[in-house]
Each structure stands twice: as structure tokens, then as C-alpha cells.
Write a protein that holds these residues in place. Structure first.
Motif, PDB file in Angstrom:
ATOM      1  N   THR A  75     -11.162  10.907  -2.854  1.00  0.00           N
ATOM      2  CA  THR A  75     -10.141   9.631  -2.684  1.00  0.00           C
ATOM      3  C   THR A  75     -10.171   8.713  -3.878  1.00  0.00           C
ATOM      4  O   THR A  75     -11.030   8.302  -4.611  1.00  0.00           O
ATOM      5  CB  THR A  75     -10.773   8.671  -1.534  1.00  0.00           C
ATOM      6  N   ASP A  91      -2.351   1.915  -4.683  1.00  0.00           N
ATOM      7  CA  ASP A  91      -2.014   3.186  -4.515  1.00  0.00           C
ATOM      8  C   ASP A  91      -3.367   4.187  -4.031  1.00  0.00           C
ATOM      9  O   ASP A  91      -4.490   3.900  -4.778  1.00  0.00           O
ATOM     10  CB  ASP A  91      -1.372   3.764  -5.701  1.00  0.00           C
ATOM     11  N   ILE A  92      -3.196   4.919  -3.017  1.00  0.00           N
ATOM     12  CA  ILE A  92      -4.352   5.811  -2.563  1.00  0.00           C
ATOM     13  C   ILE A  92      -3.932   7.213  -2.463  1.00  0.00           C
ATOM     14  O   ILE A  92      -2.671   7.438  -1.841  1.00  0.00           O
ATOM     15  CB  ILE A  92      -4.819   5.217  -1.149  1.00  0.00           C
ATOM     16  N   GLU A  93      -4.514   8.059  -3.074  1.00  0.00           N
ATOM     17  CA  GLU A  93      -4.434   9.366  -3.053  1.00  0.00           C
ATOM     18  C   GLU A  93      -5.691  10.447  -2.487  1.00  0.00           C
ATOM     19  O   GLU A  93      -6.818  10.091  -3.032  1.00  0.00           O
ATOM     20  CB  GLU A  93      -4.031   9.940  -4.386  1.00  0.00           C
ATOM     21  N   VAL A  94      -5.530  10.671  -1.310  1.00  0.00           N
ATOM     22  CA  VAL A  94      -6.615  11.517  -0.853  1.00  0.00           C
ATOM     23  C   VAL A  94      -6.480  13.106  -0.971  1.00  0.00           C
ATOM     24  O   VAL A  94      -5.449  13.410  -0.479  1.00  0.00           O
ATOM     25  CB  VAL A  94      -6.731  11.207   0.904  1.00  0.00           C
ATOM     26  N   ILE A 113       1.044  -1.124   0.040  1.00  0.00           N
ATOM     27  CA  ILE A 113       0.034  -0.008  -0.038  1.00  0.00           C
ATOM     28  C   ILE A 113       1.063   1.210  -0.097  1.00  0.00           C
ATOM     29  O   ILE A 113       1.941   1.346   0.882  1.00  0.00           O
ATOM     30  CB  ILE A 113      -1.126  -0.095   1.107  1.00  0.00           C
ATOM     31  N   ASN A 114       0.679   2.316  -1.076  1.00  0.00           N
ATOM     32  CA  ASN A 114       1.258   3.460  -1.125  1.00  0.00           C
ATOM     33  C   ASN A 114       0.162   4.696  -0.839  1.00  0.00           C
ATOM     34  O   ASN A 114      -0.615   4.505  -1.766  1.00  0.00           O
ATOM     35  CB  ASN A 114       2.080   3.719  -2.340  1.00  0.00           C
ATOM     36  N   GLU A 115       0.080   5.306   0.132  1.00  0.00           N
ATOM     37  CA  GLU A 115      -0.851   6.117   0.624  1.00  0.00           C
ATOM     38  C   GLU A 115      -0.276   7.372   0.847  1.00  0.00           C
ATOM     39  O   GLU A 115       0.511   7.576   1.626  1.00  0.00           O
ATOM     40  CB  GLU A 115      -1.772   5.581   1.761  1.00  0.00           C
ATOM     41  N   GLU A 116      -1.128   8.511   0.188  1.00  0.00           N
ATOM     42  CA  GLU A 116      -0.780   9.991   0.242  1.00  0.00           C
ATOM     43  C   GLU A 116      -1.768  10.761   0.282  1.00  0.00           C
ATOM     44  O   GLU A 116      -2.992  10.485  -0.059  1.00  0.00           O
ATOM     45  CB  GLU A 116       0.089  10.424  -1.099  1.00  0.00           C
ATOM     46  N   ARG A 122     -11.342   5.069   1.682  1.00  0.00           N
ATOM     47  CA  ARG A 122      -9.973   4.590   1.714  1.00  0.00           C
ATOM     48  C   ARG A 122      -9.771   3.033   2.277  1.00  0.00           C
ATOM     49  O   ARG A 122      -9.275   2.331   1.893  1.00  0.00           O
ATOM     50  CB  ARG A 122      -9.242   5.294   2.872  1.00  0.00           C
ATOM     51  N   SER A 155      -8.047   5.777  -6.045  1.00  0.00           N
ATOM     52  CA  SER A 155      -7.218   4.537  -5.833  1.00  0.00           C
ATOM     53  C   SER A 155      -7.002   3.790  -6.812  1.00  0.00           C
ATOM     54  O   SER A 155      -7.958   3.776  -8.053  1.00  0.00           O
ATOM     55  CB  SER A 155      -7.854   3.819  -4.617  1.00  0.00           C
ATOM     56  N   ARG A 169      -8.872  -0.476   0.303  1.00  0.00           N
ATOM     57  CA  ARG A 169      -7.838  -1.717   1.078  1.00  0.00           C
ATOM     58  C   ARG A 169      -8.798  -2.833   0.689  1.00  0.00           C
ATOM     59  O   ARG A 169      -8.052  -4.050   0.722  1.00  0.00           O
ATOM     60  CB  ARG A 169      -7.635  -1.143   2.392  1.00  0.00           C
TER      61      ARG A 169
END
Length: 209
Positions: free
Chosen positions: A83, A110-113, A48-51, A147, A85, A151
Motif C-alpha cells: 500500500t 492518493d492511495i495505491e494498493v 481521496i483517490n484510491e486505486e 489504507r 500513499s 486516511r
């Protein structure tokens, strides 16, 4: 997958869904992250890469903030929190006389919020600041569910692809993996849409100015 939310009473939020679904055949295609490949027979992992990104809104009062949120929000759709992803799979194919199977499966999420940040004037009343803090906290809670859905989608993709087993040919294995990826992502897209409809993009949870 995309989850979006707004701080009412902004203009009605538009939904824009461009789910990024990519199936990669080799682990080398995962690029920038440092990945520890699973050994044959070991459970696969989700990387998981979250930003979290913020954009600044300058306003001297709540009323001015509302107006700027109507007109100055970056991106598409007019929503104040978003969000995004992306789930990708990578694996090796193990060929033998008995058929073909997946090994060394890796799933990358990849998650970008994106969230707003208010930069008020020095003389903004404390009550207005507190009102913003409450609304922003509700917006963050709304996006946290998106998010969590992302996941859950990645974990379900991992489990379903890992369970494919040995099939007669490698093309059948690849096609099956891609089909399971697409179906799982569509399932969670629908879940996000229902969640946004039920909460009115966070308004029912307190994302209201």
C-alpha cells in the motif's frame, strides 16, 4: 507512506519507505482531479483517490505458487501486497495588515494498493483454491489497515494545518504548514512500521500459504 505484506513462507520481506510528502501553495497545483474549493470559513476537505492494482501469478499448484511468489513478485522488497500513499496540501494565503493565514485548504490523498492474483490450472484441487482464498483475504485485511492509516494521516494533516491560524508573515505560515505535514506523515510511518512488525507483515493475521 508505504505498507507492505507477504504471504509466508516467502523470503523475508524487506522494508522500503520513501514517503512522498509534497506541500503545494496553490490549489491549482492539484491537477487532474475535479476539486470543489472550500469557501472561506468553511471546513476543509480531504479528496481521496484510491486505486487497487493486481498482478497475475500463473501456477498449477500451491507449491508452484509459493515458488513463483518468492521470485516473480514485481517491484522492490519482495513483498506480495503493498500500500503506497501520498498526501499533498494546497491552499491560498490571505494577507492583511494583521498578518497572514491559510484559506481554502485542500488535502489530497492518493492511495495505491497492489495485490497478487492467482491464475491456476484447471485441475487445481478445490482445497488449494480455498487455501489461497483465505490467505488472500488475510492479505487484503492487512493492507486495509494501511489504507486506514493513510486516511487518518490525511485527516490529521487537514485538522492541524487548518488550526494554524493567523501568523505574522506568510513565510511563517508556509513553513509551519510544511513542518506539520512532515511530522504527521512521520508519525503514521512509524505506526505502519509497528503494525507490520507486530503482524509479521500479515502472517499473524493468516496471510500464510
Amino acid at each position: 507512506m508505504n505498507g507492505q505484506a507477504g504471504l509466508e513462507p516467502a523470503a523475508p520481506a524487506g522494508r522500503c519507505r520513501n514517503a512522498a510528502i509534497t506541500a503545494v501553495a496553490l490549489a491549482a497545483g492539484l491537477c487532474s482531479l475535479s476539486l470543489a474549493a472550500a469557501q472561506p470559513g468553511q471546513p476543509s476537505s480531504v479528496i481521496i483517490n484510491e486505486e487497487v492494482r493486481h498482478y497475475t501469478i500463473e501456477a498449477g499448484s500451491i507449491d508452484e505458487l509459493r515458488d513463483r511468489l518468492r521470485h516473480d513478485v514485481p517491484g522492490r522488497g519482495g513483498t506480495h501486497g503493498r500500500t503506497w500513499s501520498d498526501v499533498r496540501i494546497a491552499y491560498e494565503l490571505d494577507r492583511s495588515g494583521e498578518g497572514c493565514r491559510i484559506r481554502d485548504l485542500e488535502v489530497r490523498l492518493d492511495i495505491e494498493v497492489t495485490l497478487p492474483e492467482w491464475e491456476p490450472g484447471n485441475r487445481v484441487p478445490k482445497a488449494q483454491r480455498e487455501r489461497w482464498t483465505r490467505a488472500l483475504a488475510a492479505l487484503e485485511r492487512h493492507e486495509a489497515t494501511h489504507r486506514a492509516n493513510a486516511r487518518a494521516a490525511a485527516e490529521e494533516v487537514r485538522d492541524r494545518v487548518q488550526d494554524i491560524g493567523r501568523l505574522p508573515g506568510c513565510k511563517t505560515v508556509r513553513d509551519t504548514a510544511n513542518r506539520l505535514l512532515r511530522r504527521t506523515m512521520l508519525k503514521y510511518e512509524f505506526r505502519d512500521r509497528r503494525y507490520d512488525a507486530r503482524t509479521r507483515n500479515g502472517a499473524e493475521q493468516g496471510a500464510v500459504l
